[in-house]
Design a protein around this motif. Structure first.
Motif, PDB file in Angstrom:
ATOM      1  N   ALA A  40       9.305  -8.716   8.869  1.00 54.84           N
ATOM      2  CA  ALA A  40      10.786  -7.875   9.432  1.00 54.84           C
ATOM      3  C   ALA A  40      10.961  -6.982   8.463  1.00 54.84           C
ATOM      4  CB  ALA A  40      11.744  -8.883  10.013  1.00 54.84           C
ATOM      5  N   ASP A  41      11.017  -7.512   7.105  1.00 50.79           N
ATOM      6  CA  ASP A  41      11.663  -6.744   6.171  1.00 50.79           C
ATOM      7  C   ASP A  41      10.534  -5.346   5.933  1.00 50.79           C
ATOM      8  OD1 ASP A  41      13.797  -8.129   5.594  1.00 50.79           O
ATOM      9  OD2 ASP A  41      12.944  -9.100   3.982  1.00 50.79           O
ATOM     10  N   TYR A  42       9.408  -5.785   6.000  1.00 52.34           N
ATOM     11  CA  TYR A  42       8.317  -4.570   5.940  1.00 52.34           C
ATOM     12  C   TYR A  42       8.337  -3.648   6.900  1.00 52.34           C
ATOM     13  CZ  TYR A  42       3.727  -2.403   4.971  1.00 52.34           C
ATOM     14  OH  TYR A  42       2.388  -1.692   4.793  1.00 52.34           O
ATOM     15  N   LYS A  43       8.435  -4.093   8.223  1.00 49.85           N
ATOM     16  CA  LYS A  43       8.619  -3.083   9.341  1.00 49.85           C
ATOM     17  C   LYS A  43       9.682  -2.356   9.205  1.00 49.85           C
ATOM     18  CE  LYS A  43       8.702  -3.304  14.409  1.00 49.85           C
ATOM     19  NZ  LYS A  43       8.851  -4.107  15.665  1.00 49.85           N
ATOM     20  N   ALA A  44      10.993  -2.942   8.818  1.00 56.35           N
ATOM     21  CA  ALA A  44      12.043  -2.210   8.670  1.00 56.35           C
ATOM     22  C   ALA A  44      12.025  -1.048   7.362  1.00 56.35           C
ATOM     23  CB  ALA A  44      13.210  -2.989   8.212  1.00 56.35           C
ATOM     24  N   ALA A  45      11.330  -1.428   6.493  1.00 61.26           N
ATOM     25  CA  ALA A  45      11.137  -0.450   5.387  1.00 61.26           C
ATOM     26  C   ALA A  45      10.047   0.612   5.781  1.00 61.26           C
ATOM     27  CB  ALA A  45      10.074  -1.037   4.101  1.00 61.26           C
ATOM     28  N   LYS A  46       9.186   0.404   6.648  1.00 58.87           N
ATOM     29  CA  LYS A  46       8.166   1.510   7.009  1.00 58.87           C
ATOM     30  C   LYS A  46       8.876   2.449   8.008  1.00 58.87           C
ATOM     31  CE  LYS A  46       4.822  -1.076   8.682  1.00 58.87           C
ATOM     32  NZ  LYS A  46       3.635  -1.563   9.214  1.00 58.87           N
ATOM     33  N   ALA A  47       9.877   1.807   8.931  1.00 62.29           N
ATOM     34  CA  ALA A  47      10.784   2.637   9.481  1.00 62.29           C
ATOM     35  C   ALA A  47      11.594   3.707   8.794  1.00 62.29           C
ATOM     36  CB  ALA A  47      11.405   1.783  10.516  1.00 62.29           C
ATOM     37  N   HIS A  48      12.041   3.112   7.813  1.00 64.39           N
ATOM     38  CA  HIS A  48      12.984   3.926   6.735  1.00 64.39           C
ATOM     39  C   HIS A  48      11.903   5.103   6.282  1.00 64.39           C
ATOM     40  CE1 HIS A  48      15.423   5.441   3.764  1.00 64.39           C
ATOM     41  NE2 HIS A  48      14.460   5.134   2.667  1.00 64.39           N
ATOM     42  N   CYS A  49      10.807   4.707   5.880  1.00 66.13           N
ATOM     43  CA  CYS A  49       9.962   5.934   5.283  1.00 66.13           C
ATOM     44  C   CYS A  49       9.436   6.969   6.212  1.00 66.13           C
ATOM     45  CB  CYS A  49       8.536   4.997   4.787  1.00 66.13           C
ATOM     46  SG  CYS A  49       8.567   3.965   3.457  1.00 66.13           S
ATOM     47  N   ALA A  50       9.502   6.485   7.600  1.00 70.16           N
ATOM     48  CA  ALA A  50       8.998   7.502   8.740  1.00 70.16           C
ATOM     49  C   ALA A  50      10.206   8.456   8.667  1.00 70.16           C
ATOM     50  CB  ALA A  50       9.116   6.854   9.988  1.00 70.16           C
ATOM     51  N   SER A  51      11.191   8.546   8.201  1.00 64.15           N
ATOM     52  CA  SER A  51      12.275   9.467   7.967  1.00 64.15           C
ATOM     53  C   SER A  51      12.007  10.410   7.106  1.00 64.15           C
ATOM     54  CB  SER A  51      13.791   8.875   7.982  1.00 64.15           C
ATOM     55  OG  SER A  51      13.801   8.201   6.627  1.00 64.15           O
ATOM     56  N   LEU A  52      11.335  10.137   6.103  1.00 64.30           N
ATOM     57  CA  LEU A  52      10.981  11.069   4.862  1.00 64.30           C
ATOM     58  C   LEU A  52       9.527  11.934   5.209  1.00 64.30           C
ATOM     59  CD1 LEU A  52      11.580   8.308   1.994  1.00 64.30           C
ATOM     60  CD2 LEU A  52      13.360   9.990   3.055  1.00 64.30           C
ATOM     61  N   SER A  53       9.647  13.006   4.343  1.00 67.80           N
ATOM     62  CA  SER A  53       8.459  13.861   4.599  1.00 67.80           C
ATOM     63  C   SER A  53       7.602  13.827   3.038  1.00 67.80           C
ATOM     64  CB  SER A  53       8.619  14.972   5.285  1.00 67.80           C
ATOM     65  OG  SER A  53       9.449  15.778   4.387  1.00 67.80           O
ATOM     66  N   GLY A  54       6.395  14.441   3.299  1.00 73.65           N
ATOM     67  CA  GLY A  54       5.583  14.854   2.075  1.00 73.65           C
ATOM     68  C   GLY A  54       5.531  13.553   1.210  1.00 73.65           C
ATOM     69  N   ASN A  55       5.327  13.888  -0.055  1.00 74.41           N
ATOM     70  CA  ASN A  55       5.022  12.925  -1.001  1.00 74.41           C
ATOM     71  C   ASN A  55       6.157  11.831  -1.149  1.00 74.41           C
ATOM     72  OD1 ASN A  55       3.155  11.839  -2.935  1.00 74.41           O
ATOM     73  ND2 ASN A  55       4.499  12.293  -4.643  1.00 74.41           N
ATOM     74  N   ALA A  56       7.552  12.189  -0.876  1.00 73.04           N
ATOM     75  CA  ALA A  56       8.477  11.094  -0.708  1.00 73.04           C
ATOM     76  C   ALA A  56       8.103  10.099   0.235  1.00 73.04           C
ATOM     77  CB  ALA A  56       9.919  11.759  -0.373  1.00 73.04           C
ATOM     78  N   ASN A  57       7.499  10.371   1.313  1.00 73.40           N
ATOM     79  CA  ASN A  57       7.062   9.410   2.539  1.00 73.40           C
ATOM     80  C   ASN A  57       5.883   8.535   1.847  1.00 73.40           C
ATOM     81  OD1 ASN A  57       4.770   8.974   4.685  1.00 73.40           O
ATOM     82  ND2 ASN A  57       6.766   8.817   5.434  1.00 73.40           N
ATOM     83  N   ASP A  58       4.995   9.215   1.051  1.00 79.96           N
ATOM     84  CA  ASP A  58       3.853   8.494   0.512  1.00 79.96           C
ATOM     85  C   ASP A  58       4.308   7.594  -0.549  1.00 79.96           C
ATOM     86  OD1 ASP A  58       2.083   9.972   2.072  1.00 79.96           O
ATOM     87  OD2 ASP A  58       2.002  11.529   0.364  1.00 79.96           O
ATOM     88  N   ILE A  59       5.122   8.005  -1.277  1.00 80.56           N
ATOM     89  CA  ILE A  59       5.919   6.938  -2.347  1.00 80.56           C
ATOM     90  C   ILE A  59       6.736   5.900  -1.682  1.00 80.56           C
ATOM     91  CG2 ILE A  59       7.794   6.903  -4.162  1.00 80.56           C
ATOM     92  CD1 ILE A  59       6.919   9.772  -4.816  1.00 80.56           C
ATOM     93  N   CYS A  60       7.313   6.275  -0.693  1.00 79.06           N
ATOM     94  CA  CYS A  60       8.296   5.154   0.054  1.00 79.06           C
ATOM     95  C   CYS A  60       7.251   4.208   0.673  1.00 79.06           C
ATOM     96  CB  CYS A  60       9.134   5.523   0.946  1.00 79.06           C
ATOM     97  SG  CYS A  60      10.300   4.747   1.964  1.00 79.06           S
ATOM     98  N   ARG A  61       6.114   4.530   1.264  1.00 81.78           N
ATOM     99  CA  ARG A  61       5.318   3.591   1.825  1.00 81.78           C
ATOM    100  C   ARG A  61       4.686   2.676   0.816  1.00 81.78           C
ATOM    101  NH1 ARG A  61       1.026   5.753   4.020  1.00 81.78           N
ATOM    102  NH2 ARG A  61       1.189   7.895   3.485  1.00 81.78           N
ATOM    103  N   ALA A  62       4.280   3.285  -0.314  1.00 78.86           N
ATOM    104  CA  ALA A  62       3.570   2.576  -1.357  1.00 78.86           C
ATOM    105  C   ALA A  62       4.605   1.456  -1.773  1.00 78.86           C
ATOM    106  CB  ALA A  62       3.158   3.530  -2.639  1.00 78.86           C
ATOM    107  N   GLU A  63       5.836   1.897  -1.998  1.00 76.98           N
ATOM    108  CA  GLU A  63       6.700   0.841  -2.518  1.00 76.98           C
ATOM    109  C   GLU A  63       6.764  -0.160  -1.449  1.00 76.98           C
ATOM    110  OE1 GLU A  63       9.770   3.750  -5.064  1.00 76.98           O
ATOM    111  OE2 GLU A  63      10.232   3.406  -3.032  1.00 76.98           O
ATOM    112  N   ALA A  64       7.042   0.347  -0.119  1.00 73.35           N
ATOM    113  CA  ALA A  64       7.062  -0.711   0.793  1.00 73.35           C
ATOM    114  C   ALA A  64       5.872  -1.961   0.932  1.00 73.35           C
ATOM    115  CB  ALA A  64       7.354  -0.225   2.253  1.00 73.35           C
ATOM    116  N   ALA A  65       4.683  -1.197   0.869  1.00 74.13           N
ATOM    117  CA  ALA A  65       3.531  -1.798   0.881  1.00 74.13           C
ATOM    118  C   ALA A  65       3.639  -3.130  -0.373  1.00 74.13           C
ATOM    119  CB  ALA A  65       2.334  -1.172   0.853  1.00 74.13           C
TER     120      ALA A  65
END
Length: 204
Positions: A40-65
């Motif tokens: 559930a935490d991972y799903k929520a983190a990925k949802a947050h990352c979806a609101s970002l764009s560009g490399n910020a999104n990539d960093i966010c997804r890497a942090e979440a994973a």
């Protein structure tokens, strides 16, 4: 009939030891609940990352994973405390940090990016080498505990070898970073830079 006091002490000790062992592990329901919470935490983190764009999104997804992998390894360690589980956690932390660092390096360009990537790889190699050395040393000590003094000498030799190999991996990784940094120079200046790096890190 009276029960011998020593027997009572032994029984009490076994109960305490058993309770301690159980406290170190999780029930199946606790483990499943923990796993569901992580998902559930991972799903929520990925949802947050979806609101970002560009490399910020990539960093966010890497942090979440990365956080998800670390959390799962921590859960497994709680469920089954062991040297192997601690090693797995160490590797998960190394890989998580590396994944994020790779994405952060994309914010740079040219030699700065190349150096950043090399440093990220060096940190990963160092962390994994340290985790592997601890695992090998612990396994060797366990084996020695089961045998005689000769085995202790062999365990010490194995541990020392593991440390030497870890140090070699670290120095090679550091040298790779140093070589990349030398690329900003040319000609004789670059050669001097490489020679200093070799001397400092004991490279041939």
């Amino acid at each position: 009939m009276m029960t011998h006091p020593i027997k009572l002490i032994v029984i009490a000790f076994c109960v305490v030891q058993g309770a301690g062992a159980m406290a170190q592990t999780l029930s199946r329901d606790e483990y499943r609940a923990g796993r569901d919470a992580l998902a559930a935490d991972y799903k929520a983190a990925k949802a947050h990352c979806a609101s970002l764009s560009g490399n910020a999104n990539d960093i966010c997804r890497a942090e979440a994973a990365g956080k998800a992998k670390i959390a799962r390894a921590e859960l497994d360690l709680r469920d089954n405390p062991s040297r192997q589980a601690r090693y797995t956690l160490g590797v998960a932390r190394a890989e998580a940090a590396y994944g994020v660092a790779q994405q952060r390096c994309d914010d740079r360009a040219g030699n700065a990016r190349d150096v950043c990537v090399k440093e990220a790889k060096a940190a990963r190699i160092t962390a994994r080498a340290e985790a592997r050395a601890q695992l090998t040393t612990g396994d060797a000590n366990d084996l020695a505990d089961e045998k005689a003094a000769t085995a202790h000498q062999e365990a010490s030799s194995t541990a020392n070898q593991a440390r030497r190999e870890a140090n070699i991996d670290k120095r090679e990784a550091q040298y790779s970073v140093a070589r990349e940094k030398c690329d900003v120079y040319a000609g004789e200046a670059k050669q001097h830079c490489l020679e200093r790096a070799k001397a400092a890190l004991g490279q041939p």
